[in-house]
Design an enzyme around this catalytic site. Structure first.
Site, mmCIF file in Angstrom:
data_model
loop_
_atom_site.group_PDB
_atom_site.id
_atom_site.type_symbol
_atom_site.label_atom_id
_atom_site.label_comp_id
_atom_site.label_asym_id
_atom_site.label_seq_id
_atom_site.Cartn_x
_atom_site.Cartn_y
_atom_site.Cartn_z
ATOM 1 N N ALA A 62 -42.678 105.131 -20.440
ATOM 2 C CA ALA A 62 -44.033 104.626 -20.227
ATOM 3 C C ALA A 62 -44.986 105.748 -20.632
ATOM 4 O O ALA A 62 -44.583 106.909 -20.743
ATOM 5 C CB ALA A 62 -44.223 104.276 -18.765
ATOM 6 N N GLY A 101 -38.828 104.151 -19.368
ATOM 7 C CA GLY A 101 -39.202 102.784 -19.729
ATOM 8 C C GLY A 101 -38.662 102.376 -21.086
ATOM 9 O O GLY A 101 -38.357 101.199 -21.316
ATOM 10 N N GLU A 104 -35.268 101.310 -20.451
ATOM 11 C CA GLU A 104 -35.311 100.037 -19.698
ATOM 12 C C GLU A 104 -35.581 98.859 -20.637
ATOM 13 O O GLU A 104 -35.003 97.781 -20.471
ATOM 14 C CB GLU A 104 -36.352 100.136 -18.589
ATOM 15 C CG GLU A 104 -35.937 101.073 -17.457
ATOM 16 C CD GLU A 104 -37.030 101.297 -16.455
ATOM 17 O OE1 GLU A 104 -36.881 100.825 -15.305
ATOM 18 O OE2 GLU A 104 -38.050 101.912 -16.818
ATOM 19 N N GLU A 124 -37.331 109.823 -14.907
ATOM 20 C CA GLU A 124 -38.442 109.511 -13.994
ATOM 21 C C GLU A 124 -38.459 110.404 -12.750
ATOM 22 O O GLU A 124 -39.532 110.775 -12.263
ATOM 23 C CB GLU A 124 -38.367 108.047 -13.550
ATOM 24 C CG GLU A 124 -38.794 107.026 -14.600
ATOM 25 C CD GLU A 124 -37.665 106.575 -15.495
ATOM 26 O OE1 GLU A 124 -37.815 105.550 -16.164
ATOM 27 O OE2 GLU A 124 -36.627 107.272 -15.556
HETATM 28 N N1 T1G Z 1 -46.105 109.595 -22.205
HETATM 29 C C1 T1G Z 1 -47.148 110.156 -22.862
HETATM 30 N N2 T1G Z 1 -47.055 111.246 -23.700
HETATM 31 C C2 T1G Z 1 -45.837 111.749 -23.859
HETATM 32 C C3 T1G Z 1 -44.681 111.221 -23.197
HETATM 33 C C4 T1G Z 1 -44.861 110.089 -22.349
HETATM 34 N N3 T1G Z 1 -43.843 109.497 -21.716
HETATM 35 N N4 T1G Z 1 -43.621 111.973 -23.555
HETATM 36 C C5 T1G Z 1 -44.093 112.922 -24.403
HETATM 37 N N5 T1G Z 1 -45.408 112.800 -24.588
HETATM 38 C C6 T1G Z 1 -46.266 113.612 -25.453
HETATM 39 C C7 T1G Z 1 -46.393 115.048 -24.947
HETATM 40 O O1 T1G Z 1 -47.404 115.167 -23.996
HETATM 41 C C8 T1G Z 1 -46.722 115.786 -26.240
HETATM 42 O O2 T1G Z 1 -48.089 115.577 -26.517
HETATM 43 C C9 T1G Z 1 -45.906 115.031 -27.282
HETATM 44 O O3 T1G Z 1 -45.631 113.742 -26.716
HETATM 45 C C10 T1G Z 1 -44.604 115.689 -27.614
HETATM 46 O O4 T1G Z 1 -43.909 115.926 -26.407
HETATM 47 C C11 T1G Z 1 -41.417 102.414 -15.866
HETATM 48 C C12 T1G Z 1 -42.635 104.704 -15.409
HETATM 49 C C13 T1G Z 1 -39.579 112.874 -25.328
HETATM 50 C C14 T1G Z 1 -37.915 114.608 -24.807
HETATM 51 O O5 T1G Z 1 -40.374 111.324 -18.639
HETATM 52 O O6 T1G Z 1 -39.146 114.380 -21.936
HETATM 53 O O7 T1G Z 1 -40.983 105.502 -18.219
HETATM 54 O O8 T1G Z 1 -48.822 117.930 -26.662
HETATM 55 O O9 T1G Z 1 -43.926 118.425 -26.528
HETATM 56 O O10 T1G Z 1 -40.242 118.846 -26.616
HETATM 57 O O11 T1G Z 1 -39.491 103.564 -15.596
HETATM 58 O O12 T1G Z 1 -41.569 114.781 -24.329
HETATM 59 O O13 T1G Z 1 -48.319 116.655 -28.733
HETATM 60 O O14 T1G Z 1 -50.296 116.083 -27.300
HETATM 61 O O15 T1G Z 1 -42.479 117.207 -24.851
HETATM 62 O O16 T1G Z 1 -39.819 117.209 -28.513
HETATM 63 C C15 T1G Z 1 -40.327 108.594 -18.549
HETATM 64 C C16 T1G Z 1 -41.043 112.501 -21.125
HETATM 65 C C17 T1G Z 1 -41.753 108.242 -18.343
HETATM 66 C C18 T1G Z 1 -40.029 111.466 -20.976
HETATM 67 C C19 T1G Z 1 -39.798 115.059 -26.414
HETATM 68 N N6 T1G Z 1 -40.193 109.403 -19.731
HETATM 69 N N7 T1G Z 1 -41.004 113.174 -22.399
HETATM 70 O O17 T1G Z 1 -39.763 116.426 -26.128
HETATM 71 O O18 T1G Z 1 -41.952 117.120 -27.319
HETATM 72 S S1 T1G Z 1 -41.955 107.369 -16.830
HETATM 73 C C20 T1G Z 1 -40.230 110.719 -19.669
HETATM 74 C C21 T1G Z 1 -40.062 114.103 -22.665
HETATM 75 C C22 T1G Z 1 -41.344 105.814 -17.147
HETATM 76 C C23 T1G Z 1 -40.671 103.613 -16.280
HETATM 77 C C24 T1G Z 1 -41.311 104.903 -15.965
HETATM 78 C C25 T1G Z 1 -40.239 114.836 -23.948
HETATM 79 C C26 T1G Z 1 -39.375 114.287 -25.110
HETATM 80 P P1 T1G Z 1 -48.911 116.620 -27.325
HETATM 81 P P2 T1G Z 1 -43.065 117.259 -26.196
HETATM 82 P P3 T1G Z 1 -40.398 117.487 -27.196
#
Ligand code: T1G
Ligand code: NAD
Length: 700
Positions: A62, A101, A104, A124
């Site tokens: 998400a 998400g 999912e 998450e």
């Molecule tokens: N939402 C918004 N922005 C995101 C994002 C996300 N989920 N994930 C990454 N970014 C942005 C980040 O801020 C950065 O921005 C750029 O992407 C590159 O990220 C219902 C509610 C995917 C492994 O927790 O673990 O789903 O600085 O520097 O090192 O169940 O990002 O370029 O402006 O980290 O290559 C669950 C989070 C959400 C995954 C890539 N998902 N992301 O790593 O790049 S909750 C997460 C990561 C959810 C549902 C629930 C990592 C990555 P900018 P980065 P990276």
């Protein structure tokens, strides 16, 4: 169809493409696009649907930036239900990191195929929440409780072959993912088999006793009471077995909403975004210099740790020490670190060999003539470091980066002794280097943009979090630590015991209180520094001499068996020591202080508000770019509880007015507490530190 989601149909297969860089996060536009695509699949000409993503990854979750804002339709859980209910076969084609998400959505599809290099998972919990779009109900139905719980509670991604073995995905391909997915869709339509809906699957419930046993085992694990997400995850995975699917989804939704609203999740989400935001620096446009060969001067605690980290990132490293004996000791430290990493399964014997082959040692700085970068980590002595920089200026090739790991010394002064101040930068690592994620990249007055950018690129290559800091005494982190310690020392002088302060800060969420940390690090290092600075100390400023008294008594902490606590032979368990109480009482009497009792809340507030106040001064001086950078420094370098988001975030949550008023109250007796002018301005203008973070984000 929208910018973020497009589709076209070929030979009856509708190919839906998600394109929302950088990580195809499932923001409102993507959700709406997918919702419309499933609607469009009702077209009789469509026999099957393939959902894939452009760019580097299938949706990584998400959109974290949407949390805390009113949710826009369609909601992700509803979208997943719509995909699952679709009466046309829906195939998910996964590459990159299909997380949260994103995974999912894939689980709601009827079939999943992935590139072998892909990773899937539920991170998450790292954000203080749980998979809230059906993940806690669909995943256990496919893989059972144990696997689902491990995935969701540890929050670590797994590779595609492992996920396939668990029954979470149906196929793995080495290449041509989309083509393979289209072929598979065509084949499955041909076979005309009933659609496999995860919500109807019961494979994971085959052993209900084993299932319940996994639930009980997970519940029995002692967990941090400040982090409720793991417990709620276990409840939801249990509900998957006990409740009908629809009810299980409702149960999950309720748990999700509770957690999203929690302080812990707000703090953890802030920490996630703040670490990413820290990379948005004014020098981000500059091109980092190529670094293949590095030198490290000084092979002590820090130098050896830094050299090992550089070797781990694939660089060639030359260690320089003052003489052969100390060089051997320095190389020995690196070997010990390798040994420990191999023992812990973090380094293979082959990799160790390869790293050792890339390591050289010398006592002659001229040996660094070919290096692209040097990191100086010799003893914290101004004259010594200046001498080393003068020599490095003479021997290093043009364009090489000259970095210092100094904790407190003035990087501008070191730059000034060279003819290449633009190439000089501070790279401040933290001990132990292999464990601490933080690097302060200290931009001196003349440091070139590409040299700052090189520091950030190197930190990313080492798997560290870099924060940009300006030059001042202690940069960001040690300056915040000094204020924190001063607040604690004043509490001691006015009546508190080290154990009381430490207990209050552990309650706040720190793994250890300030005096446990001091005893572990050793009191002698900072004593030497205080003695060095004695002549330049401002007599108007309060000076607490308790630590000096302890050091004069030879109490340097764990290394001498006594410091703020005493330690039994060979033990690291702090025990309260009446001798310390005597030293404290003697100091109070000498200063005419009548000791008083401090409650836990007041101790926590004084320590936290002192940090916030110093943070406001650091911001006002431009030493830190934004408040969230200060939060990242304290989280990644000083053990500040991650779920609190950092001191500046905690202040926003408590209210700047409350912080300022408390400081103002204490300042009546002690000028140290005088509120920073920025706090008054923020109150006058109704601003929060997060407003400054947002403004900064606009600028970069
Ligand atoms: N939402 C918004 N922005 C995101 C994002 C996300 N989920 N994930 C990454 N970014 C942005 C980040 O801020 C950065 O921005 C750029 O992407 C590159 O990220 C219902 C509610 C995917 C492994 O927790 O673990 O789903 O600085 O520097 O090192 O169940 O990002 O370029 O402006 O980290 O290559 C669950 C989070 C959400 C995954 C890539 N998902 N992301 O790593 O790049 S909750 C997460 C990561 C959810 C549902 C629930 C990592 C990555 P900018 P980065 P990276
Ligand atoms: P240390 O005493 O463990 O190591 C310093 C090393 O420098 C010694 O091995 C010494 O032999 C070597 N050295 C001295 N003069 C030299 C010369 N002319 N040429 C080559 N080598 C020389 O100290 P440390 O704890 O590793 O600290 C090193 C630097 O890192 C200091 O500036 C310190 O402030 C900084 N630092 C320390 C920590 C920490 O927690 N210890 C954390 C961050 C930064």
């Amino acid at each position: 169809m929208s910018q973020a989601v497009s589709w076209q149909t070929q030979d009856g297969v509708m190919i839906v493409t998600i394109d929302n860089p950088p990580v195809n996060a499932l923001g409102a536009e993507v959700r709406q696009g997918l919702w419309d695509a499933i609607g469009a699949a009702e077209d009789p000409g469509v026999k099957a649907v393939v959902i894939h993503a452009a760019g580097r990854t299938f949706p990584a979750g998400a959109d974290i930036r949407e949390f805390g804002k009113p949710p826009a339709d369609p909601w992700l859980p509803d979208l997943c239900n719509r995909i699952e209910a679709c009466d046309k076969l829906v195939v998910a084609a996964l590459h990159g990191t299909a997380l949260g998400g994103g995974f999912e959505v894939a689980l709601a599809c009827h079939t999943r195929i992935a590139l072998a290099s892909a990773k899937v998972g539920f991170p998450e919990v790292n954000l203080g929440i749980l998979p809230g779009a059906g993940g806690t109900q669909r995943a256990p139905r496919l893989c059972g409780a144990q696997e689902a719980l491990t995935l969701m509670i540890e929050g670590k991604p797994i590779d595609a072959p492992t996920a396939m073995a668990m029954g979470l995905i149906d196929g793995v391909v080495e290449e041509d993912l989309l083509e393979q997915a289209i072929l598979l869709a065509g084949m499955l339509v041909e076979e005309g088999k009933p659609l496999r809906r995860s919500g109807e699957c019961r494979d994971g419930f085959r052993d209900p006793i084993g299932y319940e046993a996994a639930i009980r085992a997970a519940r029995a694990v002692k967990r941090d009471p400040n982090l409720p997400a793991p417990g709620r995850i276990i409840d939801c995975v249990e509900a998957a077995l006990l409740l009908p699917f629809e009810n299980g989804l409702g149960y999950e939704r309720a748990a999700f909403e509770d957690l999203v609203a929690s302080e812990a999740s707000a703090g953890l989400r802030h920490a996630f975004l703040s670490e990413r935001r820290a990379g948005h620096i004014p020098e981000a446009h500059a091109t980092p210099r190529e670094i293949a060969q590095a030198g490290v001067v000084g092979g002590g605690l820090m130098g050896a740790g830094i050299a090992t980290a550089l070797l781990g990132a694939g660089l060639h490293v030359t260690l320089v020490e003052a003489d052969r004996e100390r060089l051997a000791a320095g190389l020995g430290r690196i070997d010990d670190l390798h040994e420990r990493a191999v023992k812990r399964g973090r380094l293979s014997a082959d990799a160790r060999e390869a790293e050792w082959d890339r390591l050289g040692g010398t006592t002659d700085l001229a040996g660094l003539g070919a290096a692209d970068l040097v990191i100086e980590a010799v003893t914290e002595d101004e004259a010594l470091k200046a001498g080393v920089f003068r020599d490095l200026d003479r021997v290093m090739k043009p364009g090489a980066v000259l970095a210092t790991n100094t904790s407190y010394l003035d990087v501008d002064d070191l730059a000034r002794v060279t003819d290449r101040p633009a190439d000089v930068v501070g790279l401040h690592f933290f001990s132990p280097v292999q464990a601490m994620r933080l690097v302060e990249v200290v931009a001196a007055a003349k440091t070139a943009p590409e040299v700052v950018a090189t520091g950030f690129a190197l930190a990313k290559r080492l798997g560290k979090v870099a924060v940009r800091a300006g030059v001042c005494d202690g940069f960001i982190g040690n300056r915040m630590l000094t204020a924190y310690r001063m607040a604690a020392d004043i509490l001691l002088e006015e009546g508190a015991a080290p154990a009381e302060v430490d207990a209050a800060m552990r309650d706040f969420g720190f793994a250890m209180g300030p005096y446990q940390v001091a005893d572990m690090a050793g009191l002698d290092i900072s004593w030497a520094r205080r003695k060095r600075l004695a002549d330049s100390r401002d007599p108007a400023q309060r000076y607490v001499a308790i630590a000096d008294r302890l050091c004069e008594a030879g109490r340097f902490g764990q290394k001498t068996g006594a410091g703020y606590y005493r330690y039994a032979e060979g033990s690291r368990t702090p025990e309260e020591d009446p001798a310390v109480a005597d030293i404290l009482q003697a100091e109070r009497s000498a200063r005419g202080i009548e000791p008083r009792r401090f409650g836990k809340v007041e101790i926590r507030q004084r320590c936290l508000f002192a940090m916030v106040n110093e943070g406001a001064k650091i911001l006002a001086e431009g030493i830190a770019l934004r408040p969230s950078d200060i939060d990242v420094v304290m989280l990644a370098g000083y053990g500040f509880p991650r779920w609190r988001g950092g001191p500046m975030k905690a202040a926003d949550r408590l209210g700047i007015l409350q912080v300022r008023n408390a400081l103002r109250g204490w300042a009546a007796d002690e000028p140290f507490w005088t509120p920073a002018p920025m706090l008054n301005d923020m109150i006058k203008n109704g601003r929060h530190f997060d407003d400054m973070n947002a403004e900064e984000a606009q600028k970069s």
